[in-house]
Every structure is written in structure tokens, then in C-alpha cells.
Design an enzyme around this catalytic site. Structure first.
Site, mmCIF file in Angstrom:
data_model
loop_
_atom_site.group_PDB
_atom_site.id
_atom_site.type_symbol
_atom_site.label_atom_id
_atom_site.label_comp_id
_atom_site.label_asym_id
_atom_site.label_seq_id
_atom_site.Cartn_x
_atom_site.Cartn_y
_atom_site.Cartn_z
ATOM 1 N N CYS A 90 1.353 -1.367 -0.253
ATOM 2 C CA CYS A 90 -0.295 0.090 -0.015
ATOM 3 C C CYS A 90 0.804 1.233 0.057
ATOM 4 O O CYS A 90 0.483 2.276 -0.816
ATOM 5 C CB CYS A 90 -0.851 0.150 1.319
ATOM 6 S SG CYS A 90 -2.631 -0.998 0.997
ATOM 7 N N HIS B 53 -9.628 6.700 1.521
ATOM 8 C CA HIS B 53 -10.866 5.462 1.115
ATOM 9 C C HIS B 53 -11.104 5.416 3.023
ATOM 10 O O HIS B 53 -9.571 5.296 3.665
ATOM 11 C CB HIS B 53 -10.882 4.808 0.318
ATOM 12 C CG HIS B 53 -9.928 3.831 1.240
ATOM 13 N ND1 HIS B 53 -8.816 3.386 0.335
ATOM 14 C CD2 HIS B 53 -9.909 2.977 1.901
ATOM 15 C CE1 HIS B 53 -7.817 2.329 0.564
ATOM 16 N NE2 HIS B 53 -8.655 1.802 1.335
ATOM 17 N N ALA C 157 -4.705 4.237 1.010
ATOM 18 C CA ALA C 157 -4.795 4.620 1.879
ATOM 19 C C ALA C 157 -5.925 4.310 2.808
ATOM 20 O O ALA C 157 -6.528 5.289 2.494
ATOM 21 C CB ALA C 157 -4.769 6.121 1.623
#
Length: 264
Positions: free
Chosen positions: A146, A207, A168
């Protein structure tokens, strides 16, 4: 940590509702940047209690080049358990790519060691970069990176870091990621004889999971407290020789923890 709360509020109020891989559903925006002056305090969220132990041990685990959760579990850290297989393996994730990036000739590149050597040798380089996004290895990773790519910058005797985070999770993940890379910046600055500058966080898909909305509203109603300071108690011989006991977060005061489910 007002920039973090501003991001959370912006996504909650103006984000686009989307489906996602986990089936949970998200509200998101694409593209956001935050900047933290590390001279002004250690960027640890204060509107909820953050588990500092997990942040420190995870970073030390990455720096070991490890890909099995056994060592984390032995030290009371379970944040990777949901993705590990029955033997605790996660595949060639962050630590492997940082320390043992494979080459076509069968050799391996220690990106962290090379980074520190480059900062010492050529601090004005625009190639002070570490990448965890190895396209060839992604199919073997239990969770693709990520926080995928980070770069350092030296100016006026200060070391700054910018992270690009493709995905995120604002409520659960981002507070950990900010603190982790701020800590790494402090460590590398110490190893290279520099002061700390800024930590710049750049997010791609930023998000909030739909099942975090209630927790988000609770957190946004709280008033931020002053940032703590980071104290590193000793300077080891190398970046790979730090221990958990070397770090002290001084003056960390926070609101109570807020529990939320992890989307796997």
C-alpha cells in the site's frame, strides 16, 4: 495532526462512494498530500490512542527483511495476522523488497543500505529512492504494498522524506504509516549525521471504509492535543541494529482508542 483530520473530514463529506476488493465498500478521493515538519513534533495522531509498540516493531521487522509474522507475534504485535498463511508467511512483501530486491542475474539489492550510502556520498542526488512495488513479485504477495515508494531529499543539513501510498485506509492505516515513515526518517537522519526536515505524505486512493463512518464521526468531534517528541536513546552502528528499547515517545497524550474492523 490537523492535516490528517482535514483529510478525514474531506473524504467523509465529499468523497465518492465506491465498491472495493474486500466487499466492504468505501468513500474515497483520488490524490491528496499532507506535510509534517518533524522539527515541530512527532506526527502521532492524538484524537485517538495509537498503538506505538506495533509501529516500532513493524518498522524494525521491515528493516530485518523479514516476511514471516513469527517475530512480530513473539513481541505482541498482531497487525499482519489477517494476511499471513498457516505458517505465518506473507510472501515477498515490504522487508524483502527493501533488503533483497531480486535482479535478473540472481543477485539481490539491499535498497536500504544503498540508500544510506547514497545519502552520505551524494546527498543532492534525485535518486534517493526505495520501492516496494515489484511488479514481478506481486502475485506471490499476500497483500501488495500500500505504501509503495518513498524518496529522500537533503537540504540545509536536513533530511526530508516523501511517501507515495497507492491505497490509504484513512482511519486505521494512515496514522500508522505517517508515524512509521516519520520514525524511519529520524533513524536515517541519525545514521547520516543530518537533522530531520519534513515528512510529506502523498496518497492515491484515499478512502474511508463504510463500516468506519461512526468511528470517523467520533474522532472528528475530538480536539487535537499537542504533538509528542521522539527521543532516540542511542546511535547504533547501522540502521539495522536499532532495538525497540532505543525509542521513547515523550509527552504523548491522546483521547481514548477507537476500535474498528479491519477489511481483509
Amino acid at each position: 495532526m490537523q492535516p490528517y483530520l482535514d483529510l478525514m473530514r474531506h473524504v467523509h463529506e465529499h468523497g465518492t462512494d465506491k465498491a472495493d476488493r474486500t466487499g466492504t465498500g468505501t468513500r474515497s478521493v483520488f490524490g491528496h498530500q499532507m506535510r509534517f515538519d518533524l522539527q515541530q513534533g512527532f506526527p502521532l495522531v492524538t484524537t485517538k490512542k495509537v498503538h506505538i509498540k506495533s509501529i516500532v516493531y513493524e518498522l524494525l521487522w521491515f528493516l530485518q527483511g523479514a516476511t514471516n509474522v513469527r517475530w512480530l507475534r513473539e513481541n505482541g504485535v498482531t497487525i499482519w495476522d489477517e494476511w499471513a498463511d498457516a505458517e505465518g508467511e506473507l510472501g515477498p512483501i515490504y522487508g524483502y523488497q527493501w533488503r533483497s530486491w531480486p535482479t535478473p542475474s540472481g543477485e539481490h539489492i539491499d535498497q536500504i543500505a544503498e540508500l544510506i550510502a547514497q545519502i552520505k556520498r551524494n546527498p543532492d542526488s534525485r535518486r534517493l529512492i526505495v520501492s516496494a512495488w515489484n511488479v514481478a513479485d506481486i502475485p506471490r504477495m499476500k497483500l501488495p504494498p500500500c505504501h509503495a515508494f518513498f524518496q529522500f531529499y537533503v537540504a540545509d543539513g536536513k533530511l526530508s522524506c516523501q511517501l507515495y501510498q497507492r491505497s490509504a485506509d484513512i482511519f486505521l492505516g494512515v496514522p500508522f504509516n505517517i508515524a512509521s515513515y516519520a520514525l524511519l526518517t529520524h533513524m536515517i537522519a541519525q545514521q547520516t549525521g543530518l537533522d530531520v526536515g519534513d515528512f510529506v505524505w502523498t496518497g492515491g486512493d484515499c478512502h474511508l471504509y463504510n463500516n468506519h463512518f461512526e468511528q470517523v464521526e467520533t474522532q472528528l468531534a475530538r480536539t487535537p492535543l499537542p504533538l509528542p517528541k521522539l527521543h532516540i536513546k542511542r546511535k547504533p552502528d547501522s540502521i539495522f541494529d536499532y532495538r525497540y528499547e532505543d525509542f521513547e515517545i515523550v509527552g504523548y497524550e491522546s483521547h481514548p482508542a477507537i476500535k474498528a474492523p479491519v477489511a481483509v
